[in-house]
Design an enzyme around this catalytic site. Structure first.
Site, PDB file in Angstrom:
ATOM      1  N   TRP A  20       5.018   3.259   5.760  1.00  0.00           N
ATOM      2  CA  TRP A  20       5.038   3.136   7.357  1.00  0.00           C
ATOM      3  C   TRP A  20       6.475   3.417   7.812  1.00  0.00           C
ATOM      4  CZ3 TRP A  20       2.333   0.512  10.817  1.00  0.00           C
ATOM      5  CH2 TRP A  20       0.890  -0.158  10.399  1.00  0.00           C
ATOM      6  N   HIS A  54      -3.583  -1.411  -0.542  1.00  0.00           N
ATOM      7  CA  HIS A  54      -2.781  -2.694  -0.895  1.00  0.00           C
ATOM      8  C   HIS A  54      -3.911  -3.719  -0.022  1.00  0.00           C
ATOM      9  CE1 HIS A  54      -1.321  -1.225   3.049  1.00  0.00           C
ATOM     10  NE2 HIS A  54      -1.319  -2.728   3.594  1.00  0.00           N
ATOM     11  N   ASP A  56      -3.015  -7.466   2.197  1.00  0.00           N
ATOM     12  CA  ASP A  56      -2.297  -8.163   2.783  1.00  0.00           C
ATOM     13  C   ASP A  56      -2.500  -9.777   2.685  1.00  0.00           C
ATOM     14  OD1 ASP A  56      -1.226  -6.278   4.320  1.00  0.00           O
ATOM     15  OD2 ASP A  56      -2.186  -6.604   6.304  1.00  0.00           O
ATOM     16  N   HIS A  60       2.059 -12.456   5.423  1.00  0.00           N
ATOM     17  CA  HIS A  60       2.475 -11.085   5.845  1.00  0.00           C
ATOM     18  C   HIS A  60       2.553 -11.563   7.416  1.00  0.00           C
ATOM     19  CE1 HIS A  60       3.114  -7.033   6.791  1.00  0.00           C
ATOM     20  NE2 HIS A  60       1.986  -6.885   7.178  1.00  0.00           N
ATOM     21  N   HIS A 160      -5.299  -9.103  12.693  1.00  0.00           N
ATOM     22  CA  HIS A 160      -4.479  -9.800  11.741  1.00  0.00           C
ATOM     23  C   HIS A 160      -4.693 -11.381  12.084  1.00  0.00           C
ATOM     24  CE1 HIS A 160      -2.562  -5.969  10.267  1.00  0.00           C
ATOM     25  NE2 HIS A 160      -2.456  -6.789   9.189  1.00  0.00           N
ATOM     26  N   GLU A 172      -6.316  -3.086   2.752  1.00  0.00           N
ATOM     27  CA  GLU A 172      -6.159  -1.536   3.694  1.00  0.00           C
ATOM     28  C   GLU A 172      -5.664  -0.309   2.789  1.00  0.00           C
ATOM     29  OE1 GLU A 172      -4.094  -4.085   7.481  1.00  0.00           O
ATOM     30  OE2 GLU A 172      -2.899  -3.643   5.548  1.00  0.00           O
TER      31      GLU A 172
END
Length: 207
Positions: A20, A54, A56, A60, A160, A172
């Site tokens: 990111w 990964h 979440d 998060h 989210h 994701e």
């Protein structure tokens, strides 16, 4: 016993794996070599918990949410349906078919992340109605083949938060380019990192 056909839907972690913007890039190195130790090579990794493929944890995006070691493992060992949504710019519940019997995870194949060595400039928008549809249909896990269920610049993280309100979970960065639409078994277990908000996974589909 017949061997299972296994499809690896994980991104490889290496120095070309894009992080990111502003996040920590991936790094692996030998901290001790066999020559130094006289017996073994020992490596170390430095990485963001949201790199590549990964999951979440709710922590998060919710200070009171579950952390990684508290996550229900059955969510990540499930029957998954791959749904082809290529070309759809905003994906809503109306774009999703009725799930097959026994399915508890839906994986959305957009094929919009063309170069996995670069962080994408854009990806499809996921409508909050998907989270409500998932709850109604008994689907616990949503998998996407892009970095996030929300847009890069979003601060409110509407998708989210909708997933959190509806008690749904997020996977994701999966890779579905060569995977046909249909029903598979999914394994995408997180590392057991106490207090963590995310974890890389080795995600596979099999039949």
């Amino acid at each position: 016993m017949k061997a299972k056909e296994i499809f690896d839907i994980s991104m490889e972690l290496n120095t070309d794996t894009p992080e990111w913007p502003g996040d920590r890039p991936f790094e692996y190195a030998l901290s001790v070599t066999k020559e130094q130790s006289g017996s073994v090579n020992v490596g170390e990794i430095k990485t963001s918990t949201h790199l590549g493929t990964h999951i979440d944890a709710p922590f998060h995006y919710d200070d009171n949410g579950l952390t990684i070691e508290e996550m229900p493992l059955e969510v990540y060992l499930s029957t998954a349906q791959v749904v082809d949504v290529q070309g759809v710019k905003k994906i809503d519940s109306k774009d999703l078919p009725e799930p097959e019997e026994g399915v508890t995870a839906v994986l959305l194949k957009s094929c919009s992340w063309k170069d996995r060595t670069k962080f994408p400039d854009s990806w499809p928008v996921f409508g909050e109605s998907i989270a409500e549809w998932m709850k109604e249909k008994g689907i616990r896990l949503l998998g996407v083949d892009v970095p996030s269920v929300d847009q890069e610049t979003s601060k409110e993280l509407p998708m989210h938060q909708a997933m959190n309100v509806n008690g749904r979970y997020i996977l994701e960065g999966i890779v579905l380019d060569d995977i046909d639409a249909g029903v598979y078994q999914l394994a995408a277990l997180p590392l057991k990192i106490k207090g963590a908000e995310g974890s890389p996974v080795r995600a596979v589909l099999y039949k």
